[in-house]
Scaffold this motif. Structure first.
Motif, mmCIF file in Angstrom:
data_model
loop_
_atom_site.group_PDB
_atom_site.id
_atom_site.type_symbol
_atom_site.label_atom_id
_atom_site.label_comp_id
_atom_site.label_asym_id
_atom_site.label_seq_id
_atom_site.Cartn_x
_atom_site.Cartn_y
_atom_site.Cartn_z
ATOM 1 N N THR A 1 17.176 0.678 27.726
ATOM 2 C CA THR A 1 15.808 0.742 28.228
ATOM 3 C C THR A 1 14.796 0.118 27.264
ATOM 4 O O THR A 1 13.661 -0.134 27.628
ATOM 5 C CB THR A 1 15.389 2.201 28.514
ATOM 6 O OG1 THR A 1 15.916 3.014 27.478
ATOM 7 C CG2 THR A 1 15.897 2.663 29.851
ATOM 8 N N TYR A 2 15.236 -0.088 26.026
ATOM 9 C CA TYR A 2 14.350 -0.729 25.060
ATOM 10 C C TYR A 2 14.739 -2.188 24.908
ATOM 11 O O TYR A 2 15.907 -2.516 24.768
ATOM 12 C CB TYR A 2 14.454 -0.039 23.697
ATOM 13 C CG TYR A 2 13.958 1.374 23.726
ATOM 14 C CD1 TYR A 2 12.636 1.678 23.406
ATOM 15 C CD2 TYR A 2 14.809 2.409 24.094
ATOM 16 C CE1 TYR A 2 12.168 2.979 23.446
ATOM 17 C CE2 TYR A 2 14.353 3.720 24.140
ATOM 18 C CZ TYR A 2 13.032 3.997 23.818
ATOM 19 O OH TYR A 2 12.579 5.287 23.861
ATOM 20 N N GLU A 3 13.749 -3.040 24.926
ATOM 21 C CA GLU A 3 14.043 -4.454 24.832
ATOM 22 C C GLU A 3 13.528 -5.001 23.503
ATOM 23 O O GLU A 3 12.334 -4.877 23.186
ATOM 24 C CB GLU A 3 13.385 -5.207 25.995
ATOM 25 C CG GLU A 3 13.928 -6.606 26.162
ATOM 26 C CD GLU A 3 13.090 -7.419 27.130
ATOM 27 O OE1 GLU A 3 13.299 -8.647 27.169
ATOM 28 O OE2 GLU A 3 12.213 -6.849 27.822
ATOM 29 N N ALA A 4 14.449 -5.580 22.728
ATOM 30 C CA ALA A 4 14.026 -6.226 21.487
ATOM 31 C C ALA A 4 13.492 -7.596 21.875
ATOM 32 O O ALA A 4 14.208 -8.433 22.409
ATOM 33 C CB ALA A 4 15.199 -6.347 20.535
ATOM 34 N N THR A 5 12.197 -7.815 21.632
ATOM 35 C CA THR A 5 11.564 -9.039 22.122
ATOM 36 C C THR A 5 11.465 -10.124 21.060
ATOM 37 O O THR A 5 11.243 -11.285 21.376
ATOM 38 C CB THR A 5 10.148 -8.727 22.648
ATOM 39 O OG1 THR A 5 9.454 -7.951 21.662
ATOM 40 C CG2 THR A 5 10.198 -7.943 23.944
ATOM 41 N N GLN A 6 11.611 -9.727 19.826
ATOM 42 C CA GLN A 6 11.442 -10.699 18.743
ATOM 43 C C GLN A 6 12.121 -10.181 17.483
ATOM 44 O O GLN A 6 12.295 -8.979 17.310
ATOM 45 C CB GLN A 6 9.936 -10.896 18.483
ATOM 46 C CG GLN A 6 9.575 -12.176 17.723
ATOM 47 C CD GLN A 6 8.077 -12.234 17.476
ATOM 48 O OE1 GLN A 6 7.276 -11.991 18.374
ATOM 49 N NE2 GLN A 6 7.691 -12.538 16.248
ATOM 50 N N GLY A 7 12.501 -11.098 16.610
ATOM 51 C CA GLY A 7 13.093 -10.714 15.340
ATOM 52 C C GLY A 7 14.595 -10.547 15.425
ATOM 53 O O GLY A 7 15.197 -10.798 16.461
#
Lengths: 254, 482
Positions: free
Chosen positions: A52-58
């Motif tokens: 449910t959590y989206e890593a958008t950067q890094g």
């Protein structure tokens, strides 16, 4: 062991982590502290791979591997353990059966033979002592009908059996009375060695009296705004989170 | 009926006159149903006159009945004239041992994982193998015979124990009971018969494997189990069927009779008929009538079923609690995935005093499956101090499936107690994540959660069966989450 570089993450389009940078080496204990809603639990969940959590950067490197591209189960098999803030109930599945399935999944991944019932029982017996968990909880369904304290203790019991390389304790102290807190902390301390690391996510300083961190990081609005040694935790306890928030704002303006 | 029926009837009748001599390996009746076909089946099996009459009566009654439309299932109209009602591997002679069985047939069994030799030698389970309607080999019979236990195919029982069959056939499920029971009564091909005499505790689990083999052959099995005073028997029924494109009708009847005081029958089923493909094409229509009668005082009948197969399941294993203090139990796991539909449950009819019943139903729905629990608890006026406890739990996987509950309760006695509990839950994303965080794959996580959900039912199954059932559940739900 773990290197987090400029990590951004969002849930339902809301950005919660705004560029986290953190390095954790083997043998270290890191405490992540911060006010409510600062993103502490989100960080724990993202590291464990919650969809449910989206890593958008890094990026996040774990033993040199790209952690974010790994499935949650592979992360677990590679030694990442999350002690849940709210452990989940699984009706009808005995705690010990569950744990055996988990341990064998990890062992298969490592190319080891599955444990047989006798060896497993021996391991369990030994580990129950470590976290002083009531043996009656072993044969009960996973977390079902457990008290809040029992659930938290059970998480550490899972950790003791699975022996992770990187354990993330998400508010393990919440809901524990002082005696339970000491027992849980003792368990974690006994499991510490030069090859593993622990990230303790907590709101209060009191757990850190028992699990003494090498580093303390303060998370505000999805960023680490201050890092220091264990004394930082005491300072926070004394001055409150407003103190770091203000310092942070000043720094941004400067 | 219509003219087409008449034509087929004439054809069947005329063919019958010729005696149906055939050279093909599986000798089968032509498609369609008529008095001629009923006579043909009866003649094929060398049945006595009374049984033919019984069949014909059932058939004539069936003609007056209409297919039930109340079940919560949808399917296209069944053309009863497009079904072959009899097909049998050609019996060459009476068989005394497995050595005499067609090796080709034995190889098929081995492929299906039920080598009779192995079963005989290793497992201590006597298997009455029903292969395309005719029992080919029965094992352990001699050992059972020593105890006076009769365990044989239904056809054999008709010839060797006609009095018992005549006495009990249709005594729990009358030939005119319902549309599918009537159809079965008219055309049943074979099945199993089991008789446990007074004071005998059957030392092994009795087991029958049903298989559908020849294409387009409806299966009309008939099982009759009779337990005398102070006796006990545990009976296992397991099913698998190979892939099929066309829907196949399966309308079995099972009658259990706990005749004597303190008699006990435990009947366990693992049903895994072909459920159709992922788009809902093909699959078995499983319209079964299962009923037991606790006639004796302190007698007990227990049904345990794990239903994972069939495109459509329509089945309500029931118990008539006639004897005082008798006990009826129903433990069920029903799984539907893809386009499967199940309307299943139980009926507990309390007639005698102080009778007790338990219903535990676990419905699991995945894919676009629709699962309905339908149950009746009826307490008659004279059934004082009777008790029932019903529990119906539904578990949903995904958001395109459905779970429905239709409990009926009729109590005409004020000293009785009826309890009903129901729950519906979804496998939570948090549960699956928790399992994955401990290293389990999504599939293992689902298996674990589902098996936990079904635990109360699985523990009622005999050990080997419970293991098989757990595996089956895993296979049935493969790919249903994530």
């Amino acid at each position: 062991m773990l290197e987090i570089k400029d990590l951004h993450a969002s849930v339902n389009g809301n950005e919660i982590l705004n560029g986290i940078n953190l390095k954790v080496h083997a043998g270290e204990v890191h405490a992540i502290m911060g006010p409510n809603g600062s993103g502490k639990s989100t960080l724990a969940q993202v590291l464990a791979g919650r969809e449910t959590y989206e890593a958008t950067q890094g990026e996040v490197l774990y033993d040199g591997k790209d952690l974010l591209s790994m499935s949650p189960e592979d992360r677990a098999r590679e030694g990442i353990f999350l002690a849940f803030q709210y452990p989940v109930e699984i009706p009808g599945v005995s705690n010990i059966y569950f744990l055996k399935a988990a341990l064998n999944a990890v062992r298969r991944h490592k190319g080891l033979e599955e444990v047989d019932a006798v060896d497993f029982l021996q391991l369990v017996k030994q580990r129950t002592k470590l976290v002083e968990i009531d043996e009656s909880l072993l044969n009960r369904p996973v977390n079902e009908g457990f008290s809040g304290g029992e659930k938290k203790r059970n998480e550490i019991f899972h950790m003791a059996v699975l022996e992770p390389k990187l354990a993330i304790l998400d508010e393990t102290d919440s809901g524990l009375d002082i005696d339970a807190l000491r027992i849980v902390a003792d368990g974690v301390n006994k499991l510490r060695n030069k090859d593993n690391a622990v990230i303790v996510v907590t709101h209060y300083q009191r757990l850190l009296n028992y699990i003494v961190p090498d580093f303390v990081h303060v998370l505000v609005d999805g960023r680490i705004v201050k890092s220091g040694g264990k004394e930082l935790a005491f300072e926070l306890e004394e001055k409150g989170y407003e103190w770091v928030k203000e310092a942070d704002r000043a720094a941004i303006q400067a | 009926m219509n003219t087409e029926t008449n034509t087929i009837e004439q054809l069947a009748n005329s063919e019958y006159k010729w005696g149906f001599v055939t050279d093909i390996e599986a000798d089968a009746a032509p498609k369609g149903l008529s008095e001629g076909i009923v006579r043909f089946i009866s003649a094929k099996k060398n049945e006595p006159e009374w049984l033919l009459e019984w069949r014909l009566k059932a058939y004539r009654h069936w003609l007056t009945m209409t297919e039930p439309r109340w079940p919560n299932v949808k399917y296209s109209v069944i053309d009863y004239q497009d079904i072959i009602y009899y097909s049998a591997p050609k019996p060459k002679k009476e068989l005394k041992s497995l050595d005499e069985v067609d090796p080709e047939l034995l190889r098929t069994y081995e492929k299906l994982g039920i080598s009779l030799q192995e079963q005989e030698r290793l497992s201590g389970v006597a298997v009455d193998a029903v292969f395309d309607s005719v029992s080919v080999a029965t094992t352990f019979r001699e050992k059972l015979m020593e105890l006076g236990i009769i365990f044989c195919s239904f056809s054999e029982a008709v010839h060797n124990h006609p009095d018992l069959v005549r006495k009990y056939l249709g005594s729990v499920v009358p030939a005119n009971d319902n549309f599918f029971a009537a159809l079965n009564s008219a055309v049943f091909s074979d099945g199993s018969f089991c008789y446990i005499p007074k004071g005998v505790r059957c030392p092994m689990e009795l087991s029958t494997y049903f298989r559908i083999n020849a294409a387009d052959t409806g299966q009309f099995e008939r099982t009759l189990i009779v337990a005398e005073e102070n006796s006990y028997v545990s009976y296992l029924e397991g099913c698998t069927a190979p892939m099929r494109d066309k829907n196949q009708l399966h309308a079995a009847v099972v009658e259990l009779i706990a005749v004597g005081d303190n008699s006990q029958i435990k009947y366990s089923t693992v049903q895994n008929w072909y459920p159709g493909d992922k788009e809902g094409r093909g699959g078995i229509y499983n319209f079964v009538t299962k009923r037991g009668k606790c006639a004796g005082k302190d007698s007990k009948i227990s049904w345990t079923q794990v239903e994972t197969g069939s495109a459509i399941t329509w089945k309500y294993p029931s118990v008539l609690l006639q004897g005082d203090n008798s006990v009826g139990e129903f433990y069920s796991v029903a799984v539907v995935n893809n386009y499967q539909q199940a309307d299943t449950g139980s009926k507990m009819i309390h007639i005698g005093k102080n009778t007790r019943s338990t219903i535990v139903s676990k419905g699991i729905s995945a894919g676009r499956g629709q699962n309905s629990y339908r149950g009746l608890v009826e307490v008659k006026k004279g059934a004082s101090r009777s008790r029932n406890f019903s529990q119906c739990d539904s578990l949903l996987l995904g958001d395109k499936c459905g779970a429905h509950t239709f409990p009926y309760i009729e109590v005409k006695n004020t000293s009785s107690k009826v309890e009903h509990e129901a729950s519906t839950s979804k496998i939570g994303e948090d549960q699956i994540f928790y399992c994955k965080q401990r290293g389990l794959s999504t599939e293992d996580a689902v298996n674990l959660i589902v098996n936990g959900f079904c635990k109360e039912v699985f523990r009622e199954l005999p050990m080997e069966f419970a293991v098989e059932a757990q595996k089956l559940l895993g296979v049935s739900l493969e790919g249903s989450v994530g």
